[in-house]
Design an enzyme around this catalytic site. Structure first.
Site, PDB file in Angstrom:
ATOM      1  CB  SER A  40      -0.858   0.028   1.304  1.00  0.00           C
ATOM      2  OG  SER A  40      -1.971   0.902   1.090  1.00  0.00           O
ATOM      3  CG  ASP A  42       7.982   4.484 -11.435  1.00  0.00           C
ATOM      4  OD1 ASP A  42       8.362   3.113 -11.245  1.00  0.00           O
ATOM      5  OD2 ASP A  42       6.962   4.489 -11.698  1.00  0.00           O
ATOM      6  CE  LYS A  69      -4.902  -1.823   0.637  1.00  0.00           C
ATOM      7  NZ  LYS A  69      -4.937  -0.567   0.133  1.00  0.00           N
TER       8      LYS A  69
END
Length: 528
Positions: free
Chosen positions: A298, A309, A323
């Site tokens: 999460s 990223d 999640k």
């Protein structure tokens, strides 16, 4: 004459006016908020069935419990993270997110059907009342709590209460019975387990969740480490199941420069919302490693996804939980709550890392345990990336969506020192129980160690100590006379970490455990 005519027709005019008003009100009902007044919504079969059961069923039925079951069954048709929270469980969940509750400030364990105080929060309510580690509870108010099979949930209910309320406690210290009155106050539920300098400019921070206090705790730790010469950082998010999204976003902002995108959320009834960096961060340039495993979920994955990223951090460990759904909590009329999935979140390059849940909740959660059985926790070649969802970072690194976040460096789960005997030891909490008794018998000498680092360097667990431990284990019908050298070393490290926890709480435990942690070793290797 004219007045008499008006008097005759007046009742009829009033009636026509009222009828016209009722008709217009009926026609306008669909444009009115809530469709109230004349509007009656058709009753659903669910409510009809509940009424029929309550009024016609052959036996007495706990209708509220039945309604809760029906709600849960409905939510099972949605996704694994949309959940109904009964009123009796809501306070505990809200306390965890708030990062505090109101109580007396002790940690306890139940040994031999007796509640033993294993830690007293410094400067907390019990500390001020004079309670100490090793005290044994006899009574809380009028309730006897020793020798009557009390469990943890019941004692917690007795000890917690409103801020400023008082509770009378009778306890045993040694052979002497004592009584104190403790005034309840706010007790922090820390999300930061440990922060310390490992050496050579390398610092370490471990977060166990994201509560309303996490960013504040993190910043205090980061700034303190910078004072101690922090140049490279290990951020440990292993087994961090997430929590409040905004807290993870705030921490990401400390690592990323400019106005970089951190994450964005979007749902059928929720407009796209971007979360971007807003300020100059406190650690935008130093080398950064983030640790993850199958328990990392999460909000933790939001943070890791942003750092991976943007090529800002090296991720080490094992594939994260997966999640990528956002929940909002709605309070219901009976003080229960619905935590409903309202959106998906996406990493900066646009990947959703949510695992499929089309085969139902059981299959969804079984996927995690299956990783231990199908070899994924042992071999990087067994990691199941979704090859249909491949993305590239600005630096050219390949990353995947659809199944959690795959680390840049894989570290296998160490199972070499885990036999049936050691499994029984940990299941019965024998190392921690032994450490507690060891602490009580050696409190004075243990206080001579200035820090966890001093303890790690100079404390020796002797062969006599080991023999004493094997005797303790035998009392629980566990034989460890034939454990391997590796198992023995692991058990001793667990005992030492539990002793350190008695002295320095969670920070001491984590620091000792990290000395024999392969993922930490790999992180230091990568940083250096």
């Amino acid at each position: 004459m004219n007045n008499k005519k008006v008097q005759v027709w007046l009742p009829l005019l009033f009636s026509l006016t009222m009828i016209a008003g009722m008709y217009l009100g009926y026609k306008m009902r669909d444009n009115m908020p809530g469709k109230s007044f004349f509007y009656t919504e058709k009753r659903r079969p669910v409510q009809e069935i509940m009424d029929l059961i309550q009024n016609k069923y052959v036996d007495d039925v706990k209708i509220d419990a039945l309604a809760d079951t029906a709600i849960t069954a409905m939510l099972n048709k949605l996704d694994p993270h949309s959940v109904f929270i009964p009123a009796e469980k809501l306070d505990g969940i809200n306390e965890d997110l708030a990062g505090k509750f109101y109580g007396i400030g002790v940690e306890f364990n139940i040994y031999n059907d007796t509640i033993n105080v294993i830690n007293v929060l410094k400067d907390g309510p019990s500390f001020k009342a004079g309670m100490q580690t090793g005290d044994k509870f006899l009574k809380v108010e009028d309730s006897t709590v020793a020798g009557n099979k009390i469990d943890g949930d019941r004692i917690r209910k007795l000890l917690r209460g409103d801020k400023g309320s008082k509770v009378d406690i009778v306890f045993l210290r040694g052979t002497e019975q004592k009584k104190v009155t403790v005034t309840r106050d706010a007790i922090p539920l820390y999300s930061l387990d440990a922060s310390y300098m490992i050496g050579n400019g390398v610092g370490y921070i471990k977060l166990n969740k994201f509560s309303q206090q996490t960013y504040h705790e993190f910043m205090d730790a980061l700034l303190e480490l910078k004072k101690q010469g922090l140049q490279k950082l290990i951020l440990d998010l292993r087994d961090n199941g997430g929590g409040i999204l905004d807290e993870a976003v705030e921490i990401a902002d400390e690592f990323l420069p400019g106005d970089k995108l951190i994450t964005y959320t979007e749902g059928k009834h929720v407009a796209k919302k971007e979360y971007r960096c807003r300020r100059e961060g406190q650690f935008e340039k130093g080398a950064l490693v983030v640790l993850a495993n199958e328990g990392t979920a999460s909000a933790s994955e939001v943070l890791i996804g942003a750092l991976q990223d943007w090529d800002r951090a090296t991720v080490i460990g094992r594939r994260s939980f997966g999640k990528g759904l956002v929940q909002e909590q709605f309070e219901l009329s009976d003080n229960s709550a619905l935590r409903l999935t309202i959106a998906r979140y996406y990493t900066p390059v646009g990947r959703s890392i949510q695992r499929s849940y089309t085969n139902g909740e059981k299959a969804y959660y079984d996927e995690i345990s299956n990783r231990f059985h199908d070899g994924e926790t042992q071999s990087a070649d067994s990691v199941k990336n979704d090859k249909s969802k491949v993305y590239k970072t600005p630096g050219g690194k390949t990353v995947y969506g659809g199944g959690g976040i795959t680390p840049d460096y894989f570290v296998a789960l160490d199972t070499s020192g885990f036999s049936i005997s050691t499994a029984k030891l940990y299941a019965k909490n024998v190392p921690a129980n032994f450490a507690y008794q060891f602490y009580l018998q050696n409190t004075a000498s243990l206080k001579n160690y200035k820090s966890p680092a001093d303890f790690i360097k100079n404390f020796a667990f002797t062969e006599d100590n080991w023999k004493s431990f094997t005797t303790t284990a035998a009392k629980d019908s566990i034989s460890i006379d034939t454990v391997s050298v590796k198992e023995k070393a692991d058990i001793i490290n667990r005992i030492k970490s539990s002793i350190a926890r008695q002295v320095w709480r969670t920070e001491g435990m984590v620091e000792v455990l990290n000395t024999d942690d392969n993922t930490i070793k790999k992180a230091i290797e990568v940083l250096q």
